[in-house]
Design a protein around this motif. Structure first.
Motif, short mmCIF file in Angstrom:
data_model
loop_
_atom_site.label_atom_id
_atom_site.label_comp_id
_atom_site.label_asym_id
_atom_site.label_seq_id
_atom_site.Cartn_x
_atom_site.Cartn_y
_atom_site.Cartn_z
N UNK A 1 0.66 -1.15 -0.14
CA UNK A 1 -0.42 0.18 -0.09
C UNK A 1 1.23 1.70 0.10
N UNK A 2 2.20 1.12 -0.22
CA UNK A 2 3.41 2.77 -0.55
C UNK A 2 3.55 3.13 0.54
N UNK A 3 3.06 2.36 1.90
CA UNK A 3 3.96 2.77 3.22
C UNK A 3 5.60 3.73 3.20
N UNK A 4 6.16 3.07 2.33
CA UNK A 4 7.57 2.70 2.52
C UNK A 4 8.18 3.86 1.17
N UNK A 5 7.40 3.55 0.62
CA UNK A 5 7.44 4.26 -0.60
C UNK A 5 7.32 6.34 0.10
N UNK A 6 6.29 5.98 0.56
CA UNK A 6 5.41 7.67 0.73
C UNK A 6 6.52 7.96 2.34
N UNK A 7 6.94 7.50 2.77
CA UNK A 7 7.66 7.66 4.01
C UNK A 7 9.21 8.35 3.49
N UNK A 8 9.74 7.52 2.32
CA UNK A 8 11.06 7.43 2.09
C UNK A 8 11.23 9.12 0.95
N UNK A 9 9.94 9.19 0.69
CA UNK A 9 9.73 10.67 -0.15
C UNK A 9 9.63 11.60 1.24
N UNK A 10 9.02 11.47 1.98
CA UNK A 10 9.32 12.31 3.02
C UNK A 10 10.37 12.50 3.42
N UNK A 11 11.44 11.53 3.42
CA UNK A 11 13.16 11.58 3.70
C UNK A 11 13.87 12.33 3.18
N UNK A 12 13.09 12.61 1.80
CA UNK A 12 13.76 13.43 0.50
C UNK A 12 14.13 12.68 -0.86
N UNK A 13 13.82 11.22 -0.39
CA UNK A 13 13.87 10.37 -1.53
C UNK A 13 13.28 10.25 -2.77
N UNK A 14 13.82 10.57 -4.32
CA UNK A 14 13.01 9.92 -4.97
C UNK A 14 12.09 8.69 -5.32
N UNK A 15 11.28 8.09 -4.60
CA UNK A 15 10.91 6.69 -5.00
C UNK A 15 9.92 6.63 -5.39
N UNK A 16 10.53 5.16 -5.48
CA UNK A 16 9.43 4.11 -6.66
C UNK A 16 8.44 3.21 -6.77
N UNK A 17 7.64 3.35 -6.31
CA UNK A 17 7.11 1.41 -5.36
C UNK A 17 6.84 0.84 -6.65
N UNK A 18 7.13 -0.53 -7.35
CA UNK A 18 6.11 -1.64 -8.20
C UNK A 18 5.50 -2.45 -7.21
N UNK A 19 4.67 -3.22 -7.58
CA UNK A 19 3.26 -4.02 -6.82
C UNK A 19 3.19 -4.43 -8.31
N UNK A 20 2.25 -5.74 -7.96
CA UNK A 20 1.87 -6.56 -8.89
C UNK A 20 -0.44 -6.53 -9.11
#
Length: 216
Positions: A99-118
């Protein structure tokens, strides 16, 4: 006139009547209870069908030979992943982003984050959550099948740069030795640096890349 054995005829007629007759009010109450039973059964059955229809897309990633249920990352697990990313920068890719929790948390830390999910339902929900959290510009989600990536360890060894870090959640890679481990139980997170698991083979180009693998 006397009946058989001296019994009056009217008494014989009364004795021939059925001795157990249900009152009309009792029959009406039984019918009402039966109708309520059918109504309650219908309501419960309809509710279960509705819950199944809503929950199935989130619980079951997709119809496939290896079908694993979606288990969201815990708050502690997210904290452990962010801890492994401290003092690092660049881009982050989450394979099996849920559900994107880690990607969103990383984006808040300043990362350009991408999530891949089936699961497409989870991808759409992740995009909505990223928009809701105000990080939709730096958090992207795409539908992709992790299970098509055979021999993932070998692929990462060949393609990642020296400064890349791979973070595994819940289960470690079977053939790599982690550089860092934090958390316990289902919140355990393993960090692998590319220059370590590559075994001395170096690549010169620098990408500042982080890869998060969530194995449910």
């Amino acid at each position: 006139m006397e009946g058989v054995g001296g019994t009056p005829p009217e008494m014989l007629k009364e004795e021939s009547q059925p001795s157990h007759v249900l009152p009309t009010s009792f029959e009406a109450n039984s019918l009402k209870k039966s109708n309520w039973g059918f109504l309650i059964t219908g309501i419960v059955g309809g509710t279960l069908v509705a819950v199944y229809a809503v929950a199935t897309p989130f619980v079951t990633p997709a119809l496939r030979k290896v079908c694993l249920p979606f288990v969201p990352a815990t708050t502690k697990q997210i904290e452990n992943v962010v801890k492994m990313l401290r003092c690092r920068r660049g881009s982050l890719v989450d394979i099996g982003s849920g559900d994107g929790r880690i990607v969103i948390a990383a984006a808040k830390e300043g990362f350009t984050a991408v999530g891949y999910e089936l699961n497409p339902w989870l991808v759409w929900y992740s995009r909505y959550r990223a928009w809701q959290e105000g990080v939709h510009g730096s958090a992207k989600f795409y539908i992709s099948d992790l299970w098509k990536m055979l021999q993932l360890e070998k692929k990462l060894e060949l393609e990642l740069e020296d400064d890349a870090r791979v973070i595994a959640c819940r289960f470690p890679f079977p053939h790599w030795t982690p550089d860092h481990v934090t958390g316990e139980g289902i919140d355990t997170v393993w960090a692998y640096d590319a220059r370590t698991f590559r075994g001395g083979a170096k690549r010169t180009r620098s990408t500042h890349f982080q890869l998060v693998i969530q194995i449910q």
